[in-house]
Design a protein around this motif. Structure first.
Motif, PDB file in Angstrom:
ATOM      1  N   ARG A   4       0.853  -1.184   0.000  1.00 12.06           N
ATOM      2  CA  ARG A   4       0.000   0.000   0.000  1.00 12.06           C
ATOM      3  C   ARG A   4       0.886   1.230   0.000  1.00 12.06           C
ATOM      4  O   ARG A   4       1.664   1.444   0.909  1.00 12.06           O
ATOM      5  CB  ARG A   4      -0.906   0.018   1.212  1.00 12.06           C
ATOM      6  CG  ARG A   4      -1.797   1.236   1.203  1.00 12.06           C
ATOM      7  CD  ARG A   4      -2.843   1.151   2.253  1.00 12.06           C
ATOM      8  NE  ARG A   4      -3.692   2.320   2.129  1.00 12.06           N
ATOM      9  CZ  ARG A   4      -4.720   2.550   2.889  1.00 12.06           C
ATOM     10  NH1 ARG A   4      -5.043   1.699   3.821  1.00 12.06           N
ATOM     11  NH2 ARG A   4      -5.428   3.628   2.737  1.00 12.06           N
ATOM     12  N   SER A   5       0.759   2.001  -1.001  1.00  8.44           N
ATOM     13  CA  SER A   5       1.558   3.211  -1.147  1.00  8.44           C
ATOM     14  C   SER A   5       0.916   4.343  -0.365  1.00  8.44           C
ATOM     15  O   SER A   5      -0.291   4.523  -0.401  1.00  8.44           O
ATOM     16  CB  SER A   5       1.651   3.589  -2.630  1.00  8.44           C
ATOM     17  OG  SER A   5       2.268   4.838  -2.765  1.00  8.44           O
ATOM     18  N   PRO A   8      -0.025   8.502  -3.981  1.00  6.87           N
ATOM     19  CA  PRO A   8      -0.696   7.899  -5.136  1.00  6.87           C
ATOM     20  C   PRO A   8       0.213   7.804  -6.361  1.00  6.87           C
ATOM     21  O   PRO A   8       0.067   8.534  -7.312  1.00  6.87           O
ATOM     22  CB  PRO A   8      -1.877   8.836  -5.376  1.00  6.87           C
ATOM     23  CG  PRO A   8      -1.448  10.136  -4.803  1.00  6.87           C
ATOM     24  CD  PRO A   8      -0.553   9.813  -3.661  1.00  6.87           C
ATOM     25  N   ARG A   9       1.156   6.862  -6.334  1.00  7.98           N
ATOM     26  CA  ARG A   9       2.075   6.665  -7.456  1.00  7.98           C
ATOM     27  C   ARG A   9       1.885   5.314  -8.123  1.00  7.98           C
ATOM     28  O   ARG A   9       2.187   5.164  -9.282  1.00  7.98           O
ATOM     29  CB  ARG A   9       3.529   6.730  -6.969  1.00  7.98           C
ATOM     30  CG  ARG A   9       3.941   8.071  -6.496  1.00  7.98           C
ATOM     31  CD  ARG A   9       5.419   8.037  -6.150  1.00  7.98           C
ATOM     32  NE  ARG A   9       5.668   9.059  -5.150  1.00  7.98           N
ATOM     33  CZ  ARG A   9       6.540   8.954  -4.189  1.00  7.98           C
ATOM     34  NH1 ARG A   9       7.286   7.896  -4.073  1.00  7.98           N
ATOM     35  NH2 ARG A   9       6.698   9.933  -3.339  1.00  7.98           N
ATOM     36  N   ASP A  10       1.418   4.346  -7.364  1.00 14.49           N
ATOM     37  CA  ASP A  10       1.351   2.980  -7.861  1.00 14.49           C
ATOM     38  C   ASP A  10      -0.097   2.621  -8.177  1.00 14.49           C
ATOM     39  O   ASP A  10      -0.916   2.430  -7.287  1.00 14.49           O
ATOM     40  CB  ASP A  10       1.922   2.026  -6.814  1.00 14.49           C
ATOM     41  CG  ASP A  10       2.038   0.611  -7.318  1.00 14.49           C
ATOM     42  OD1 ASP A  10       1.483   0.305  -8.386  1.00 14.49           O
ATOM     43  OD2 ASP A  10       2.698  -0.184  -6.638  1.00 14.49           O
ATOM     44  N   LEU A  11      -0.415   2.505  -9.439  1.00 14.67           N
ATOM     45  CA  LEU A  11      -1.767   2.207  -9.875  1.00 14.67           C
ATOM     46  C   LEU A  11      -2.240   0.854  -9.348  1.00 14.67           C
ATOM     47  O   LEU A  11      -3.381   0.707  -8.912  1.00 14.67           O
ATOM     48  CB  LEU A  11      -1.850   2.242 -11.406  1.00 14.67           C
ATOM     49  CG  LEU A  11      -3.213   1.903 -12.000  1.00 14.67           C
ATOM     50  CD1 LEU A  11      -4.245   2.931 -11.568  1.00 14.67           C
ATOM     51  CD2 LEU A  11      -3.125   1.827 -13.506  1.00 14.67           C
ATOM     52  N   ASP A  14      -3.209   1.039  -5.699  1.00 15.32           N
ATOM     53  CA  ASP A  14      -4.488   1.731  -5.555  1.00 15.32           C
ATOM     54  C   ASP A  14      -5.649   0.838  -5.956  1.00 15.32           C
ATOM     55  O   ASP A  14      -6.695   0.831  -5.309  1.00 15.32           O
ATOM     56  CB  ASP A  14      -4.507   3.011  -6.387  1.00 15.32           C
ATOM     57  CG  ASP A  14      -3.610   4.092  -5.804  1.00 15.32           C
ATOM     58  OD1 ASP A  14      -3.301   4.008  -4.601  1.00 15.32           O
ATOM     59  OD2 ASP A  14      -3.231   5.006  -6.558  1.00 15.32           O
ATOM     60  N   MET A  15      -5.485   0.080  -7.019  1.00 13.81           N
ATOM     61  CA  MET A  15      -6.542  -0.836  -7.454  1.00 13.81           C
ATOM     62  C   MET A  15      -6.762  -1.948  -6.423  1.00 13.81           C
ATOM     63  O   MET A  15      -7.894  -2.344  -6.159  1.00 13.81           O
ATOM     64  CB  MET A  15      -6.209  -1.433  -8.828  1.00 13.81           C
ATOM     65  CG  MET A  15      -6.207  -0.399  -9.953  1.00 13.81           C
ATOM     66  SD  MET A  15      -7.819   0.361 -10.190  1.00 13.81           S
ATOM     67  CE  MET A  15      -8.701  -0.983 -10.924  1.00 13.81           C
ATOM     68  N   ARG A  17      -6.188  -1.743  -3.157  1.00  9.18           N
ATOM     69  CA  ARG A  17      -6.854  -1.115  -2.020  1.00  9.18           C
ATOM     70  C   ARG A  17      -8.338  -0.907  -2.312  1.00  9.18           C
ATOM     71  O   ARG A  17      -9.198  -1.222  -1.497  1.00  9.18           O
ATOM     72  CB  ARG A  17      -6.193   0.222  -1.698  1.00  9.18           C
ATOM     73  CG  ARG A  17      -6.871   0.974  -0.551  1.00  9.18           C
ATOM     74  CD  ARG A  17      -6.335   2.385  -0.403  1.00  9.18           C
ATOM     75  NE  ARG A  17      -6.356   3.143  -1.635  1.00  9.18           N
ATOM     76  CZ  ARG A  17      -7.444   3.747  -2.138  1.00  9.18           C
ATOM     77  NH1 ARG A  17      -8.593   3.645  -1.523  1.00  9.18           N
ATOM     78  NH2 ARG A  17      -7.367   4.433  -3.264  1.00  9.18           N
ATOM     79  N   LEU A  18      -8.651  -0.420  -3.491  1.00  9.58           N
ATOM     80  CA  LEU A  18     -10.036  -0.200  -3.877  1.00  9.58           C
ATOM     81  C   LEU A  18     -10.829  -1.503  -3.889  1.00  9.58           C
ATOM     82  O   LEU A  18     -11.966  -1.569  -3.400  1.00  9.58           O
ATOM     83  CB  LEU A  18     -10.092   0.463  -5.254  1.00  9.58           C
ATOM     84  CG  LEU A  18     -11.481   0.782  -5.796  1.00  9.58           C
ATOM     85  CD1 LEU A  18     -12.208   1.751  -4.871  1.00  9.58           C
ATOM     86  CD2 LEU A  18     -11.378   1.342  -7.196  1.00  9.58           C
ATOM     87  N   HIS A  92      -3.196  11.950   1.954  1.00  8.98           N
ATOM     88  CA  HIS A  92      -2.914  10.733   1.198  1.00  8.98           C
ATOM     89  C   HIS A  92      -3.708   9.542   1.723  1.00  8.98           C
ATOM     90  O   HIS A  92      -4.055   8.654   0.965  1.00  8.98           O
ATOM     91  CB  HIS A  92      -1.421  10.424   1.225  1.00  8.98           C
ATOM     92  CG  HIS A  92      -0.604  11.515   0.616  1.00  8.98           C
ATOM     93  ND1 HIS A  92      -0.626  11.792  -0.733  1.00  8.98           N
ATOM     94  CD2 HIS A  92       0.220  12.423   1.177  1.00  8.98           C
ATOM     95  CE1 HIS A  92       0.178  12.813  -0.979  1.00  8.98           C
ATOM     96  NE2 HIS A  92       0.693  13.222   0.163  1.00  8.98           N
ATOM     97  N   ILE A  93      -3.965   9.530   3.019  1.00 10.67           N
ATOM     98  CA  ILE A  93      -4.795   8.489   3.629  1.00 10.67           C
ATOM     99  C   ILE A  93      -5.718   9.172   4.622  1.00 10.67           C
ATOM    100  O   ILE A  93      -5.281   9.970   5.435  1.00 10.67           O
ATOM    101  CB  ILE A  93      -3.941   7.429   4.359  1.00 10.67           C
ATOM    102  CG1 ILE A  93      -3.068   6.680   3.373  1.00 10.67           C
ATOM    103  CG2 ILE A  93      -4.844   6.466   5.115  1.00 10.67           C
ATOM    104  CD1 ILE A  93      -2.148   5.695   4.040  1.00 10.67           C
TER     105      ILE A  93
END
Length: 143
Positions: A4-5, A8-11, A14-15, A17-18, A92-93
């Protein structure tokens, strides 16, 4: 390894986590807390003399809380203000719930809603609703 970044750099992170957040939101499998989830978290229990409800709501002004009983249904509502951090820095979080909330609990028929008491201390709202006298256990003498 789960990644978990914080930025928000790593797509893919993020996907991932979503997907986890969506799964948690849609997961209705029974657990120790029951089927309902929400804010504030609730612990509900009972004794022979009362029904005890604890709502864990830290950081809320007690004046903004509303506790109401109507037709055997207890409603706890209020609002938690958003943090001021968003104005000072890029966020960011943000895992802390902010906004209006409402929790509804169906009460048993043997409670005395007129004698309900509520106290807010150290971020915990404690609601105690005594059971009616006719529902109280009593010892019956044998002759």
């Amino acid at each position: 390894m789960l990644y978990r970044s914080f930025f928000p750099r790593d797509l893919y992170a993020d996907m991932d986590r979503l997907q986890r957040e969506m799964q948690q939101a849609l997961d209705l499998s029974p657990n120790i807390r029951g089927l309902a989830r929400g804010f504030p978290a609730l612990n509900i229990g009972g004794t022979a003399k009362s029904v005890e409800i604890y709502a864990f709501a830290p950081g809320i002004d007690p004046a903004s809380l509303e506790v109401q009983i109507e037709k055997g249904v207890l409603t706890v509502a209020g609002e938690r203000k958003d943090d001021e951090m968003a104005e000072k820095a890029a966020v960011h979080i943000n895992e802390r719930y902010a906004g209006r909330f409402r929790r509804v609990v169906a009460l048993p028929d043997d409670v005395d809603a007129n004698a309900c008491e509520a106290q807010y201390r150290d971020g915990v709202l404690h609601i105690s609703i005594p059971r009616s006298e006719s529902a109280q256990p009593r010892r019956i003498a044998i002759h």
